[in-house]
Design a protein around this motif. Structure first.
Motif, mmCIF file in Angstrom:
data_model
loop_
_atom_site.group_PDB
_atom_site.id
_atom_site.type_symbol
_atom_site.label_atom_id
_atom_site.label_comp_id
_atom_site.label_asym_id
_atom_site.label_seq_id
_atom_site.Cartn_x
_atom_site.Cartn_y
_atom_site.Cartn_z
ATOM 1 N N UNK A 419 0.805 -1.077 0.058
ATOM 2 C CA UNK A 419 -0.192 0.095 -0.012
ATOM 3 C C UNK A 419 0.711 1.166 -0.193
ATOM 4 N N UNK A 420 2.114 1.338 0.204
ATOM 5 C CA UNK A 420 3.122 2.327 0.292
ATOM 6 C C UNK A 420 2.899 3.049 1.713
ATOM 7 N N UNK A 421 2.129 2.488 2.662
ATOM 8 C CA UNK A 421 2.283 3.322 3.915
ATOM 9 C C UNK A 421 3.353 3.038 4.808
ATOM 10 N N UNK A 422 3.493 3.612 5.930
ATOM 11 C CA UNK A 422 4.529 3.322 6.785
ATOM 12 C C UNK A 422 4.505 1.855 7.566
ATOM 13 N N UNK A 423 5.592 1.526 7.857
ATOM 14 C CA UNK A 423 5.703 0.245 8.915
ATOM 15 C C UNK A 423 6.121 0.602 10.207
ATOM 16 N N UNK A 424 5.581 0.041 11.118
ATOM 17 C CA UNK A 424 6.064 0.240 12.504
ATOM 18 C C UNK A 424 6.284 -1.149 13.141
ATOM 19 N N UNK A 425 7.124 -0.987 14.262
ATOM 20 C CA UNK A 425 7.622 -2.200 15.000
ATOM 21 C C UNK A 425 6.390 -2.847 15.436
ATOM 22 N N UNK A 426 6.484 -3.994 15.523
ATOM 23 C CA UNK A 426 5.429 -5.139 15.993
ATOM 24 C C UNK A 426 5.919 -6.088 16.990
ATOM 25 N N UNK A 444 30.256 -21.204 13.892
ATOM 26 C CA UNK A 444 29.336 -21.413 12.562
ATOM 27 C C UNK A 444 27.984 -21.670 12.958
ATOM 28 N N UNK A 445 27.382 -21.668 14.274
ATOM 29 C CA UNK A 445 25.991 -21.713 14.408
ATOM 30 C C UNK A 445 25.216 -20.303 14.341
ATOM 31 N N UNK A 446 24.099 -20.801 14.071
ATOM 32 C CA UNK A 446 23.117 -19.582 13.848
ATOM 33 C C UNK A 446 22.979 -18.671 15.274
ATOM 34 N N UNK A 447 23.171 -17.374 15.056
ATOM 35 C CA UNK A 447 23.114 -16.537 16.318
ATOM 36 C C UNK A 447 22.725 -15.033 15.803
ATOM 37 N N UNK A 448 22.030 -14.545 16.740
ATOM 38 C CA UNK A 448 21.479 -13.193 16.533
ATOM 39 C C UNK A 448 21.286 -12.463 18.004
ATOM 40 N N UNK A 449 21.629 -11.265 18.165
ATOM 41 C CA UNK A 449 21.275 -10.277 19.076
ATOM 42 C C UNK A 449 19.715 -10.097 19.260
ATOM 43 N N UNK A 450 19.183 -9.902 18.142
ATOM 44 C CA UNK A 450 17.625 -9.620 18.068
ATOM 45 C C UNK A 450 17.095 -9.868 16.632
ATOM 46 N N UNK A 451 15.965 -10.061 16.374
ATOM 47 C CA UNK A 451 15.373 -10.127 15.170
ATOM 48 C C UNK A 451 13.882 -9.115 15.433
ATOM 49 N N UNK A 452 14.087 -8.080 14.706
ATOM 50 C CA UNK A 452 12.724 -7.259 14.707
ATOM 51 C C UNK A 452 11.793 -7.338 13.491
ATOM 52 N N UNK A 453 10.735 -7.181 13.739
ATOM 53 C CA UNK A 453 9.620 -7.350 12.823
ATOM 54 C C UNK A 453 8.952 -6.113 12.869
ATOM 55 N N UNK A 454 8.854 -5.179 11.399
ATOM 56 C CA UNK A 454 8.203 -3.992 11.353
ATOM 57 C C UNK A 454 7.080 -4.453 10.389
ATOM 58 N N UNK A 455 5.871 -4.209 10.486
ATOM 59 C CA UNK A 455 4.654 -4.390 9.947
ATOM 60 C C UNK A 455 3.892 -3.145 9.436
ATOM 61 N N UNK A 456 3.116 -3.339 8.185
ATOM 62 C CA UNK A 456 2.364 -2.359 7.779
ATOM 63 C C UNK A 456 1.270 -1.619 8.874
ATOM 64 N N UNK A 457 1.765 -0.516 9.102
ATOM 65 C CA UNK A 457 0.883 0.394 10.070
ATOM 66 C C UNK A 457 -0.737 0.141 9.882
ATOM 67 N N UNK A 458 -1.122 -0.084 8.898
ATOM 68 C CA UNK A 458 -2.547 -0.204 8.378
ATOM 69 C C UNK A 458 -3.157 -1.608 8.441
#
Length: 479
Positions: A419-426, A444-458
């Motif tokens: 839709x072209x609208x903004x995304x916000x953290x969810x 060599x193992x999978x590792x992360x500090x955090x995975x953040x998801x931003x979704x369509x505000x609308x």
């Protein structure tokens, strides 16, 4: 993150934003760049422990007002628990879950093509988790689920860091993808009424045939020999063959030959069918799921362990009520490099070595990074086994473990591609999840500090008209 369909709101999802951890500056840069002053300044760069922090956010003075406002918001904390009854993770019970196979909300119009592949190695992405997060103020999102898939190859995730800042026109190659699906209450897949609490019900319709190996993606390729197993990719067909499917195919061929026995053969068709497992695929990796409606099975033994994901509100875990003698799984994330640098400078200080201005700048940055990590630890110490933080609010912000590697929202968080609208953290996935997934602690193992998801505000409907809309993930890697 579950709802009984009778209520217009989710009792487990906190509709509020998480506040980011504050930062303590151990010392300001000295104007006097003399060796004596520098040595003293390095000595003053002391990192407070989580106990000293006391579970409270540490903030810089100029950010105090903003932080106080954020602290008033509510956050949902996600915890894993064993799946005691398999039917609870079936798709018509709208589960939130980790590992195993996804419970697709729309079981027909699944992601396909390049969407299901790692953009780095071209292998199919592996299911990480899903969160059921309906929206009470949007009838078209009465049912709503977010799905996170990731490549288990750490080398791919490291390369992903160079692509997540790229704009769509630059065709970024991602090793992590997020999909959103939503449905109104009245839909063709599920009953208008809530599911039975005893599990003695089924979805309103069947889904598409899924990959026999991973149980995640559409199985659009059939085994040419047995015609009974389906695959999402050539890679998974090869893996299944090497894992023992070749023997099953030979049994099927034998069964077909027995249906037209040669003269003098004493083996009847039924006995061959029994040997071939009734012409069904070999024992699955999750046999307890066989024949359960709304649940995908998988032959792969490489899937992550399956858990239910349950959510409680963060305010129920006050620091003073928490037993810190049982800290839960702790992940050495983000502090190792900073700590090593500080330890090295402390050794040099005690040895009487001189420091330059650049030395001081480097050690101070390391001190600030470690203080930020300590603040992050203090915030999650109230509920150390949390693996996920959820908040869908306009002002929601992730709780960043590290100072380095944060996105600039104006440029790095891409707008909705539909839709072209903004995304916000969810939501964000914490490193504690790696412990429950039994990921080995190896370089060599999978590792992360955090995975953040931003979704369509609308939470727009244009993106889900064909099943699933792709959302945006930002990964902060451990230092």
């Amino acid at each position: 993150m579950s709802r009984n369909n009778e209520s217009s709101s989710s009792s487990n999802v906190a509709a509020a934003a998480s506040s980011s951890a504050g930062i303590v500056k151990g010392s300001s840069v000295l104007e006097d760049e003399g060796a004596g002053g520098l040595v003293q300044d390095v000595a003053d760069l002391r990192v407070k422990s989580p106990e000293e922090v006391g579970g409270q956010d540490i903030v810089v003075e100029e950010e105090e007002e903003e932080e106080e406002e954020e602290d008033e918001t509510l956050v949902g904390l996600g915890f894993v628990q064993p799946v005691e009854q398999a039917w609870k993770v079936s798709r018509h019970h709208f589960p939130s879950k980790v590992g195993g196979t996804p419970a697709w909300l729309d079981p027909i119009n699944l992601p396909y093509g390049k969407q299901v592949l790692c953009g780095i190695c071209d292998n199919p992405l592996q299911f990480l988790l899903q969160v059921y997060a309906p929206l009470e103020d949007q009838p078209e999102a009465f049912h709503r689920t977010l799905y996170v898939f990731i490549c288990p190859n750490m080398a791919c995730l490291q390369q992903d860091q160079h692509h997540q800042r790229k704009q769509p026109a630059e065709k970024p190659c991602r090793s992590i993808r997020v999909f959103r699906s939503q449905l109104p209450r009245n839909n063709s897949f599920y009953s208008y009424s809530p599911p039975n609490p005893d599990g003695q019900d089924s979805p309103s319709c069947d889904g598409v045939a899924l990959c026999t190996w991973c149980g995640a993606w559409k199985g659009h390729k059939a085994c040419a020999a047995c015609k009974q197993t389906r695959y999402c990719s050539r890679n998974h067909q090869i893996e299944h063959w090497r894992a023992g499917h070749s023997g099953f195919c030979r049994q099927v061929q034998a069964a077909k030959s027995a249906s037209h026995p040669e003269p003098g053969s004493t083996k009847d068709v039924e006995s061959v069918k029994v040997e071939a497992g009734e012409l069904m695929p070999e024992d699955l990796h999750e046999p307890h799921k066989k024949n359960l409606p709304g649940i995908a099975c998988a032959a792969s033994d490489k899937l992550w362990p399956e858990f239910e994901l349950v959510v409680d509100e963060e305010y129920n875990y006050e620091a003073e009520d928490n037993d810190r003698s049982n800290p839960g799984p702790q992940m050495e994330v983000g502090q190792s490099r900073a700590k090593q640098l500080l330890d090295e400078y402390e050794r040099r200080r005690k040895a009487g070595e001189e420091f330059s201005a650049s030395d001081l700048q480097e050690v101070q940055e390391a001190s600030q990074e470690q203080q930020h990590w300590v603040s992050f630890q203090a915030r999650i110490a109230c509920a150390p086994e949390q693996v996920l933080r959820y908040c869908r609010s306009q002002d929601a912000k992730p709780l960043w473990p590290l100072l380095e590697g944060q996105p600039k929202k104006s440029t790095d968080i891409q707008p909705c591609s539909h839709c072209g609208g903004p995304r916000n953290f969810e939501l964000q996935v914490l490193p504690q999840l790696l412990y429950f997934l039994r990921v080995k602690n190896e370089p060599s193992s999978l590792d992360w500090a955090t995975i953040t998801v931003f979704s369509c505000t609308a939470s727009c409907t244009s993106g889900v008209s064909n099943g699933y809309a792709e959302e945006f993930a930002w990964v902060q890697l451990a230092a």
